[in-house]
Write an enzyme that holds these catalytic residues in place. Structure first.
Site, PDB file in Angstrom:
ATOM      1  N   CYS A 384       0.832  -1.199   0.000  1.00 40.62           N
ATOM      2  CA  CYS A 384       0.000   0.000   0.000  1.00 40.62           C
ATOM      3  C   CYS A 384       0.875   1.260   0.000  1.00 40.62           C
ATOM      4  CB  CYS A 384      -0.995  -0.060   1.152  1.00 40.62           C
ATOM      5  SG  CYS A 384      -2.498   0.831   0.757  1.00 40.62           S
ATOM      6  N   HIS A 510      -3.595  -5.163   0.303  1.00 34.22           N
ATOM      7  CA  HIS A 510      -3.014  -5.709   1.536  1.00 34.22           C
ATOM      8  C   HIS A 510      -3.061  -7.235   1.515  1.00 34.22           C
ATOM      9  CE1 HIS A 510      -2.836  -1.972   3.989  1.00 34.22           C
ATOM     10  NE2 HIS A 510      -3.716  -1.572   3.084  1.00 34.22           N
ATOM     11  N   GLU A 512      -1.537  -9.235   3.325  1.00 31.38           N
ATOM     12  CA  GLU A 512      -1.408  -9.810   4.680  1.00 31.38           C
ATOM     13  C   GLU A 512      -2.751 -10.203   5.288  1.00 31.38           C
ATOM     14  OE1 GLU A 512      -0.944  -6.679   3.838  1.00 31.38           O
ATOM     15  OE2 GLU A 512      -1.511  -5.248   5.412  1.00 31.38           O
TER      16      GLU A 512
HETATM   17  N1  GLN Z   1      -2.157   6.645   2.716  1.00 30.35           N
HETATM   18  C1  GLN Z   1      -2.195   5.887   1.498  1.00 30.35           C
HETATM   19  C2  GLN Z   1      -3.535   6.043   0.801  1.00 30.35           C
HETATM   20  O1  GLN Z   1      -4.517   6.402   1.430  1.00 30.35           O
HETATM   21  C3  GLN Z   1      -1.869   4.429   1.744  1.00 30.35           C
HETATM   22  C4  GLN Z   1      -2.815   3.728   2.678  1.00 30.35           C
HETATM   23  C5  GLN Z   1      -2.278   2.453   3.232  1.00 30.35           C
HETATM   24  O2  GLN Z   1      -1.068   2.211   3.229  1.00 30.35           O
HETATM   25  N2  GLN Z   1      -3.141   1.613   3.768  1.00 30.35           N
HETATM   26  O3  GLN Z   1      -3.657   5.779  -0.376  1.00 30.35           O
END
Ligand code: GLN
Length: 542
Positions: A384, A510, A512
Site C-alpha cells: 500500500c 493488503h 497480509e
Molecule cells: N495513505 C495511502 C492512501 O490512502 C496508503 C494507505 C495504506 O497504506 N493503507 O492511499
C-alpha cells in the site's frame, strides 16, 4: 436447515489482554476439527462506529474484511485460525448498536415508545448476534465480548448474554476467561481475582459455564477444585490456559484441556469421535523446527507498537513456515532512517518490507530504504503506502523527477505519481473516500507476481485513497518498472515490479489480510523464499 445453532459467548475478567481472541479462535479450530462449521464475532463496547478512525496507538492494527469492513484486529486471528472469511457482521461496536437504534427511532419504528437500554439496545445487540446464526451456515456462533466484566460500557452486552441464556437454555453457553496470578512472595497461584470476577458476572445475572484461567504455572487439581467450588462449575469446566511459546500452540493446548468437549457437553451437543487437527499439527511442527532463519526488515512508523502490523507479522510467520524457515522480523522505525545511516540500519537484512501507512511521518525514511533495496538487489515487498513509496523512489532516482511525490503529502508536487482519482476528489468532499475491501486484479502472465500466484485473476483487500497516476505508466514501463497487475474495472495499477531485480514487488492492496495457517499468502511465501536465496547467495560470496 440447521435447527439448533449454538451461541457461545467469551467474556473476560480481572485484566484486559488475556487473549480472549486467541481462545475464541482456538475453540473455533477445535470445533472445526470435529466437523462443525463455526463463525466468530467480536462485540466491542466502545462508542466509535468502527475502529477505522482509531490510530494504532489506541487499538493496534485495523483489520479489513472482504466486504470492506474496518474491524478489530481479533478478526484477523479468527480468519488466520479458522480459514473462514469474516464480514461487517462479525464486528459490532456500541457505537453501531446505538446508531442503528437511533435511526430506527427517527424512522418511527418504535411506535412512540420510550427507547431504553433494556429492551431496545439489548434487543439490537441480540439481533447482531443472531443474524449470524440465521444465515444457516454455522453450527456455532462464538461471540467474544471486548473489555472486562464490570466495565460500565460492558453492561448492556452482559445483560444481553443473560437474556439469551435464559431464553435459549443449553443452546447458549458462556466461557469466562480470567487471570490466576502467581504471587512470588507467597509462592502461590491465587484464585481470589477469579472468584471476584465470577461474582461480578453473577451480580449481573450470568453464571459462566466454563472458566478458562490464564496462568504462568500449571493449575493443580486442588486449585481447579477450589475455583470450581467457588464459581459453581464442575472441575472439568475449569480449563488451564498456560502461557504458550506461540499463539499457534493454543488450539493444541486447549485440546489437551478438552475445551471443545466441555463446550459440547454444556450445549448438549453429541460429541463426534474424531478430532482432526493434522494440518494444524504439521504447521506447528514446521514452525518449531525450522531448517534455518532469515532477517526481514519491517520498515514502518509504528514499529514500536506490538500490534500495529499484526497481520504482516503473522503473514511473515506463515510464509516462513511454508519455506521451513524462521523469519526474524527486524523492526526499523522509518523516521530514523536517513541517507547517511541507511546502509548501517539495513545491513544484514535478507529482505525489506515497507509497511502501509497514512500521512507523511517517516515517509522519506521509507523511500531511502526502498532505494537501498533496489540498488543492492535485496528482496523487497511494498504494501500500500509501501508500494506508493516505491513508485515515488523510482520517479525521483531513476526517472529523474526529483520532486515526485504523492499528493497525500505534497499537494503542489510537479510530478504527482500517486494521486487521487478524479471521481475520488469529488467523493472526498463528502467524506468516506476510502477504497475498502475486495477488488479484482488481473496479473500479466510473464511476471514475477504471476509466478508467485500461479494465476492471473485474483481478488485482494484494499484500504487506501490514493492511486498510481496512470499518466506515468508508460515512462515507468520504458524505464524498467513493470505494471504487473491492474484492476480491470477502473484500469488502476495494483502491482508494480522491477525488471532488473531478483524480487521487487509493490502492491496497492493488503495481501497480509488474506494469509492464513491453511493458506499462507503466495506473495509472503515468495518473498521469504527470495530472502532465503539472497541469504545463501550472500553467504557464498563472502
Ligand atoms: N495513505 C495511502 C492512501 O490512502 C496508503 C494507505 C495504506 O497504506 N493503507 O492511499
Amino acid at each position: 436447515m440447521r435447527k439448533n445453532v449454538k451461541y457461545i459467548f467469551v467474556t473476560g475478567g480481572v485484566s484486559s489482554s488475556l487473549g480472549k481472541g486467541i481462545i475464541s479462535a482456538s475453540l473455533a479450530k477445535l470445533l472445526q476439527g470435529r466437523g462443525f462449521s463455526v463463525t466468530i464475532q467480536k462485540l466491542d463496547p466502545y462508542i466509535n462506529i468502527d475502529p477505522g478512525t482509531l490510530n494504532p496507538y489506541e487499538h493496534g492494527e485495523c483489520y479489513v474484511t472482504d466486504d470492506g469492513a474496518e474491524t478489530d484486529l481479533d478478526l484477523g486471528h479468527y480468519e488466520r485460525f479458522s480459514n473462514t472469511p469474516t464480514s461487517q457482521a462479525n464486528n459490532v461496536t456500541t457505537g453501531r448498536i446505538y446508531q442503528n437504534v437511533i435511526s430506527k427511532e427517527r424512522k418511527g419504528e418504535y411506535l412512540g415508545t420510550t427507547v431504553q437500554v433494556v429492551p431496545h439496545i439489548t434487543d439490537e445487540i441480540k439481533r447482531s448476534v443472531q443474524i449470524l446464526g440465521q444465515t444457516n451456515k454455522y453450527d456455532f456462533v462464538i461471540t467474544e465480548i471486548g473489555g472486562t466484566v464490570g466495565d460500565i460500557e460492558s453492561f448492556p452486552f452482559i445483560e444481553t448474554v443473560r437474556q439469551m441464556k435464559w431464553e435459549m437454555g443449553n443452546d447458549c453457553a458462556v466461557i469466562h476467561l480470567t487471570l490466576v496470578p502467581f504471587l512470588r512472595a507467597a509462592g502461590e497461584l491465587k484464585t481470589k481475582p477469579t472468584q471476584h470476577s465470577v461474582k461480578t458476572m453473577l451480580e449481573q445475572g450470568v453464571q459462566p459455564d466454563i472458566i478458562v484461567c490464564r496462568t504462568e504455572h500449571p493449575l493443580n487439581e486442588g486449585i481447579k477444585r477450589k475455583i470450581a467450588q467457588f464459581c459453581n462449575v464442575s472441575p472439568t469446566s475449569v480449563i488451564e490456559s498456560i502461557d504458550a511459546e506461540t499463539i499457534y500452540d493454543v488450539p493444541l493446548l486447549m485440546r489437551e484441556e478438552k475445551l471443545d468437549i466441555e463446550i459440547l457437553k454444556v450445549t448438549n451437543t453429541p460429541i463426534p469421535e474424531e478430532l482432526d487437527l493434522r494440518n494444524w499439527e504439521r504447521f506447528v511442527h514446521r514452525l518449531k523446527n525450522p531448517i534455518g532463519d532469515v532477517n526481514i526488515g519491517l520498515i514502518g512508523k509504528y514499529v514500536e507498537l506490538k500490534d500495529a502490523y499484526k497481520s504482516i507479522n503473522e503473514a511473515l510467520v506463515h510464509g516462513g513456515t511454508e519455506n521451513e524457515y524462521k523469519v526474524n522480523i527486524i523492526s526499523i522505525q522509518s523516521e530514523k532512517i536517513d541517507a547517511s545511516n541507511v546502509g548501517t540500519k539495513l545491513e544484514g537484512l535478507d529482505g525489506i518490507l515497507v509497511a502501509p501507512g497514512f500521512g507523511g511521518r517517516g515517509i522519506e525514511g521509507k523511500i531511502k530504504a526502498i532505494k537501498y533495496a533496489r540498488e543492492n538487489k535485496i528482496p523487497f515487498l511494498g504494501i500500500c503506502l509501501g508500494m506508493q513509496c516505491a513508485a515515488i523512489e523510482f520517479s525521483r532516482n531513476v526517472l529523474g523527477l526529483k520532486d515526485a511525490h504523492t499528493t497525500e503529502i505534497d499537494k503542489e508536487t510537479p510530478d504527482p505519481v500517486i494521486n487521487l482519482m478524479e471521481e475520488q476528489k469529488k467523493v472526498t468532499n463528502l467524506g468516506g473516500s476510502m477504497r475498502l475491501g475486495l477488488y479484482d486484479c488481473h496479473i500479466e502472465n510473464d511476471t514475477l507476481t504471476f509466478q508467485e500466484y500461479q494465476k492471473q485473476d485474483i481478488k485482494e483487500r484494499h484500504r487506501h485513497r490514493y492511486e498510481f497516476n496512470n499518466d506515468y505508466r508508460s515512462i515507468f514501463v520504458e524505464n524498467g518498472m513493470r505494471i504487473a497487475g491492474i484492476n480491470p474495472d477502473e484500469d488502476l495499477v495494483e502491482i508494480i515490479e522491477l525488471e532488473d531485480h531478483p524480487w521487487f514487488i509493490g502492491v496497492q492492496f493488503h495481501p497480509e489480510y488474506k494469509s492464513t495457517v491453511k493458506e499462507p499468502h503466495p506473495l509472503f511465501t515468495g518473498f521469504v523464499k527470495a530472502a532465503i536465496l539472497h541469504k545463501s547467495a550472500s553467504t557464498t560470496t563472502k
